[in-house]
Design an enzyme around this catalytic site. Structure first.
Site, short mmCIF file in Angstrom:
data_model
loop_
_atom_site.label_atom_id
_atom_site.label_comp_id
_atom_site.label_asym_id
_atom_site.label_seq_id
_atom_site.Cartn_x
_atom_site.Cartn_y
_atom_site.Cartn_z
N ARG A 130 -39.77 14.17 30.31
CA ARG A 130 -39.08 13.82 29.07
C ARG A 130 -38.85 12.63 29.13
O ARG A 130 -38.50 11.82 28.06
CB ARG A 130 -37.79 14.58 29.20
CG ARG A 130 -37.83 16.31 29.10
CD ARG A 130 -36.28 16.70 28.77
NE ARG A 130 -36.31 18.14 29.07
CZ ARG A 130 -36.89 19.10 27.96
NH1 ARG A 130 -37.10 18.76 27.01
NH2 ARG A 130 -36.56 20.29 28.40
N THR A 172 -38.70 28.13 15.63
CA THR A 172 -37.28 27.53 16.09
C THR A 172 -36.47 27.08 14.68
O THR A 172 -35.35 27.49 14.65
CB THR A 172 -37.58 26.41 17.07
OG1 THR A 172 -38.48 26.84 18.23
CG2 THR A 172 -36.27 25.79 17.45
N LEU A 173 -37.21 26.12 14.18
CA LEU A 173 -36.50 25.71 12.92
C LEU A 173 -36.02 26.76 11.83
O LEU A 173 -35.05 26.70 11.37
CB LEU A 173 -37.27 24.34 12.23
CG LEU A 173 -37.23 23.01 13.10
CD1 LEU A 173 -38.19 21.95 12.34
CD2 LEU A 173 -35.65 22.65 12.85
N ASP A 201 -43.82 23.17 15.65
CA ASP A 201 -45.15 23.95 15.80
C ASP A 201 -45.29 25.06 15.19
O ASP A 201 -46.00 25.03 14.02
CB ASP A 201 -44.91 24.13 17.41
CG ASP A 201 -45.99 24.49 18.04
OD1 ASP A 201 -47.27 24.27 17.70
OD2 ASP A 201 -46.06 25.26 19.12
N ASP A 230 -37.57 17.43 17.63
CA ASP A 230 -38.51 16.75 18.22
C ASP A 230 -39.87 16.90 17.77
O ASP A 230 -40.90 15.91 17.26
CB ASP A 230 -38.56 16.86 19.86
CG ASP A 230 -38.51 18.23 20.30
OD1 ASP A 230 -38.55 18.98 19.29
OD2 ASP A 230 -38.64 18.51 21.43
P1 5GP Z 1 -41.83 26.05 17.23
O1 5GP Z 1 -40.67 26.90 17.27
O2 5GP Z 1 -41.92 25.35 16.06
O3 5GP Z 1 -43.10 26.77 17.83
O4 5GP Z 1 -41.67 24.96 18.29
C1 5GP Z 1 -40.82 24.29 18.63
C2 5GP Z 1 -40.18 23.90 19.99
O5 5GP Z 1 -41.40 24.27 20.75
C3 5GP Z 1 -40.18 22.52 19.96
O6 5GP Z 1 -38.69 21.85 19.87
C4 5GP Z 1 -40.36 21.95 21.47
O7 5GP Z 1 -39.37 22.16 22.35
C5 5GP Z 1 -41.73 23.13 21.80
N1 5GP Z 1 -42.90 22.57 21.59
C6 5GP Z 1 -43.71 22.80 20.49
N2 5GP Z 1 -44.94 22.21 20.74
C7 5GP Z 1 -44.65 21.24 21.87
C8 5GP Z 1 -45.54 20.49 22.84
O8 5GP Z 1 -46.77 20.03 22.28
N3 5GP Z 1 -45.03 19.90 23.56
C9 5GP Z 1 -43.76 20.23 24.06
N4 5GP Z 1 -43.24 19.62 25.44
N5 5GP Z 1 -43.05 21.06 23.52
C10 5GP Z 1 -43.52 21.80 22.42
#
Ligand code: 5GP
Length: 175
Positions: free
Chosen positions: A165, A107-108, A103, A100
């Site tokens: 959601r 996670t990826l 950030d 989705d």
């Molecule tokens: P990362 O590991 O790249 O920091 O974050 C990935 C996960 O964080 C996404 O799959 C999502 O679940 C959550 N996330 C990151 N940014 C947002 C945001 O602006 N809104 C929401 N609802 N979830 C986010």
């Protein structure tokens, strides 16, 4: 609009989201129509994006679901990624991860290294939304829908503390 204790305003409309998904599907169709592809959907957030995307793909593919969690009732990434990984049949196959939002990239990056252990032929990523200014780790995302500044968003699969959601548009937090 209010969700729990926070206020949100409209940020990306449902129409803009749908035209973005059509563009992404066009690129993916060009690259994979002659290949055997496994689509790995990251739950929970990517389920709505993936449902629309996979129906715009014009080739047959295997679909797998994987659960990854990094946010609770916070609006910044915790950095602790929990992945629940089933035994995936991706050995020797091309994989496309459907996410989705990217950030920090943590996670990826965890998901990708977990999937690599199963011996796929290739792994690429598509995400509906990217926040490039937030990256903590470099991650190669081949198909990016919309780049946004570092703002917390909900809707179209994305939640705030498990709410929001189901919203067809994407909203950004205001206060
Ligand atoms: P990362 O590991 O790249 O920091 O974050 C990935 C996960 O964080 C996404 O799959 C999502 O679940 C959550 N996330 C990151 N940014 C947002 C945001 O602006 N809104 C929401 N609802 N979830 C986010």
């Amino acid at each position: 609009m209010q969700i729990h204790d926070k206020n949100f305003e409209i940020f990306i409309t449902a129409d803009e989201i749908q035209s973005t998904i059509k563009k992404l599907a066009g690129l993916i169709n060009l690259d994979y129509s002659d290949k055997e592809l496994v689509l790995v959907i990251i739950l929970k957030g990517a389920f709505i994006f993936a449902a629309d995307l996979v129906r715009s793909l014009n080739f047959q593919s295997q679909i797998e679901l994987l659960s990854a969690k990094s946010y609770g009732k916070e609006i910044t990434s915790s950095g602790n990624v929990e992945i629940s990984l089933p035994n995936l049949n991706i050995k020797g196959k091309h994989v496309l991860i459907i996410e989705d939002i990217v950030d920090t990239g943590l996670t990826l990056s965890s998901v990708k290294s977990a999937l690599n252990k199963f011996g796929p032929l290739s792994i690429e990523i598509t995400t509906l939304i990217s926040k490039p200014a937030m990256r903590k780790i470099e991650i190669d995302v081949k198909y990016i829908g919309i780049e946004i500044p570092p703002v917390f968003i909900v809707g179209f699969g994305l939640d705030y503390a498990e709410h929001g959601r189901n919203l067809p548009d994407i909203y950004a937090i205001t206060s």
